[in-house]
Each structure stands twice: as C-alpha cells, then as structure tokens.
Design an enzyme around this catalytic site. Structure first.
Site, PDB file in Angstrom:
ATOM      1  N   GLN A 184     -87.663 -70.381 -19.909  1.00 21.40           N
ATOM      2  CA  GLN A 184     -86.269 -70.617 -20.282  1.00 21.40           C
ATOM      3  C   GLN A 184     -85.353 -70.786 -19.080  1.00 21.40           C
ATOM      4  OE1 GLN A 184     -84.990 -71.367 -23.087  1.00 21.40           O
ATOM      5  NE2 GLN A 184     -86.793 -70.987 -24.349  1.00 21.40           N
ATOM      6  N   CYS A 327     -87.421 -62.976 -41.643  1.00 22.08           N
ATOM      7  CA  CYS A 327     -88.826 -62.747 -41.973  1.00 22.08           C
ATOM      8  C   CYS A 327     -89.465 -64.078 -42.333  1.00 22.08           C
ATOM      9  CB  CYS A 327     -88.945 -61.777 -43.145  1.00 22.08           C
ATOM     10  SG  CYS A 327     -88.402 -60.118 -42.722  1.00 22.08           S
TER      11      CYS A 327
END
Length: 382
Positions: A184, A327
């Site tokens: 990153q 989730c």
C-alpha cells in the site's frame, strides 16, 4: 430515495487500494513491450536476447526507483506470491536460528496464510488507531528462537502508517530479519530503511495486475520454499509476463515522480471526507490514525448498517468502494484488522483515491452517502 441532477454523474472508482487504475505510462509501456517482450528471456536466440535486455532494463529501473541493487530485486507473478516467497523463504533460510515467526495482528491475509502454513508464530497487537505496539514488538522479537518478523508498512484497511523504523531497530538489536509488506505504501509514501525483505504489488500503484516485487537485501539468508527452484536466488514461479513487468517498472518511475504532488491533493480530499462524513452521518466512526496515515485512504464504520448492503447501494449510485468488515459469504466473520483495533466493524466502508479522482467525485459521494446510510438503516428497522 431522490437525488438532484447535481448529485448524478459519471461512475467514480474509489477502490484504488484494491487495484488502482492503470497509469497512462503503464499502458504505453505495455503496448510497446509486446513487440520485443513476448519471447522467453532465458533463451539464447535473438528474440530471447531482446527479451532478456528488456527484463534487465526493467529490473534496473525498478531497483533504482526503490533505491536497491538490481540483483536484490525479483519480479514475481503477484504481490501475494511475493509475500509468500519472502515469508516462507525467509523462514527457511533461518531455520537454524529458530522457528518462530513474529507478525502484527493487522497483516494482510497473505502474511497470515503464510504464518498458518508455517505453524509457529507470535502475534503483536495494535492500538485503536491501528498502530503497532512497539514495546510488545520489541519483546516478541527479542525472545529466543525467532527466525523472522513481518510488518505491513501501512494498513491496507484503515491507512495507518506503521512505525517501521522503530520495528526495524528492534529487529536489528535482536538479530532478526524484518520483512516489510509495502504493497500500500509504494507509490504513495516512502518506506523507512532497516528491513531485510520487502514486497510490493504493481496493481496497487497503477501498474498492470499480475506483477509483484520481491527485494531480498544482500546478506539476508533466504532459501526457496518451492520445489525444483534455485535455492539461493528468488525466481518467478513459471513464465514471467515480461510486457507487464516492463509496464510495472515504467509506471513505478512515473508514479514516484508524481507522488509528492498527488499526496498533497489526495490527502486534502481525504481530510474532507473524514470531516464531512463525521458531520453528516449519525452513529459513524472514522477509523485509523487521522495524521500518520496514507494520503489516499479513509475508512469509516456506520452503526446499524450492513457493510455489504452499503457497497451494493453505493454501487447502484455509481461509486465503487470496498468494505473490510462486513461478514462475507465465505468467512462469515468481520475484518481481522478492525477486530484487532477494537473499533466498530459494522457497516464498514473503505474509500481509496487515485490520480484520476476529482473533487467532483468526492462532492457527489458526500452528497449521496447520508441518504444511502439512512435508507439502509430504515430497511433494517433501525
């Protein structure tokens, strides 16, 4: 939900931390390299020699961009492949020193998968801003039997820049090699020195997908974890996509030339997102360090809203964002990064900008977001 004409516009891609749009230089270099980079660079005939020259030139250019030696850098098939080679090869090279692999609790899943494959590891926690506990790190790497340590340069989910220099100092004192996952950071922020192995991914900085970088510093013991490979020199597994490698090296140089200017511009847009979302969306938590962070990335969590539902709703309105906390159908568990930080993980949205992101894109995003969150909460009965 009603939106004004001012809120409508062209789709805005805001997921550069996943894959950045290809830099124009990468596209130009890729097309140009197709003519001479298609042959096997390990062959001795003319086409092979031309390909070999391209490979050597790309390696030298990328090494110069990163401030390392060309013989320390290897191109592989992806950032994940680079991480696996760094971690498993670094552990194999240090087997006489010990078996323990030390890593932070917020590493990319590729590091955690390698740790699980290895079996013996020690995890070091972070604070609520996602910053490494340096004292706990120093204690972990100084214990007997530690073979390798791994630290992400900046969180891929919340953008917090890690204290790499302090971690590297602790590793040096303990005689433990440090692997830094700089996927990153490369192209956005400098990586402090002191590491022994470094990995990166071209698609994160605007290069083509399918190219990873592995740097193994001279003096670092590394043994290939792969069958039939050169034991002491990293090599790509299978055929190298040479035109993509050439494009990756060319785009890295171009991105680094723009990095300082782009960091100032994108950081200002991120500051605006942080302030406006906090002011216009009720029950929201902006996560990650507000100061010591990557310039292009911001993450926030919305209470009483499902992250996946937010992503789909924003996509319908032309905004491509990601979520590290909802989730998923495959795991049914929240983000391990947000979990380690102890912050809100429901309704998580990660926005990551790139050189093509405009103020108008952010204007539209900030105008649409409050209504999207409100509607999702109403649908959930909140």
């Amino acid at each position: 939900m009603e939106y004004t004409a001012e809120q409508a516009g062209a789709p805005a891609y805001l997921d550069a931390a996943g894959t950045a749009p290809m830099h124009p230089v990468a596209r130009q270099a890729l097309v140009a390299a197709l003519d001479d980079g298609w042959a096997d660079p390990d062959r001795l005939y003319a086409a092979g020699r031309r390909a070999q020259q391209l490979r050597e030139a790309a390696t030298a250019a990328a090494a110069q961009s990163l401030g390392v030696r060309p013989d320390e850098l290897t191109f592989v098939s992806s950032g994940t492949a680079a991480v696996h080679a760094a971690v498993l090869g670094g552990l194999a090279g240090r087997v006489r020193a010990g078996q323990t692999f030390v890593h932070s609790a917020i590493e990319h899943s590729s590091v955690l998968h390698a740790a699980a494959r290895h079996g013996t590891s020690a995890e070091v926690g972070v604070d609520r801003l996602g910053r490494l506990d340096v004292d706990a790190w120093r204690d972990a790497v100084s214990r007997p039997g530690v073979a390798l340590a791994s630290l992400i340069s900046a969180s891929h989910e919340v953008g917090t820049v890690q204290p790499v220099a302090a971690a590297a100092e602790a590793c040096a004192e303990a005689g433990v090699p440090l692997h830094v996952d700089a996927a990153q950071s490369v192209g956005h922020a400098p990586v402090p020195p002191g590491w022994s192995l470094l990995t990166a991914s071209a698609r994160k900085w605007g290069g083509p997908p399918g190219v990873g970088l592995l740097v193994v510093r001279k003096g670092t013991r590394w043994l290939s974890p792969y069958p039939g490979d050169d034991l002491h020199r990293p090599r790509p597994q299978g055929a190298l996509n040479l035109p993509a490698v050439v494009a990756a090296a060319a785009s890295l140089r171009a991105v680094l030339a723009e990095a300082q200017t782009e960091a100032v511009r994108l950081s200002a847009l991120v500051d605006r997102i942080r302030a406006t979302v906090a002011a216009t969306v009720p029950d929201v938590e902006i996560v990650g360090d507000p100061v010591n962070r990557l310039p292009h990335l911001v993450t926030f969590s919305c209470l009483y809203a499902d992250g996946e539902a937010l992503l789909h709703a924003l996509d319908r309105h032309g905004f491509a964002v990601s979520s590290g906390s909802s989730c998923t159908a495959s795991t049914l568990r929240p983000s391990h990064v947000l979990e380690a930080m102890g912050v809100l993980s429901h309704g998580n949205v990660r926005v990551s900008l790139h050189r093509g992101t405009t103020e108008a894109d952010i204007d539209r995003f900030l105008a649409v977001l409050p209504g999207v969150v409100e509607e999702i909460r109403k649908e959930a009965g909140m």
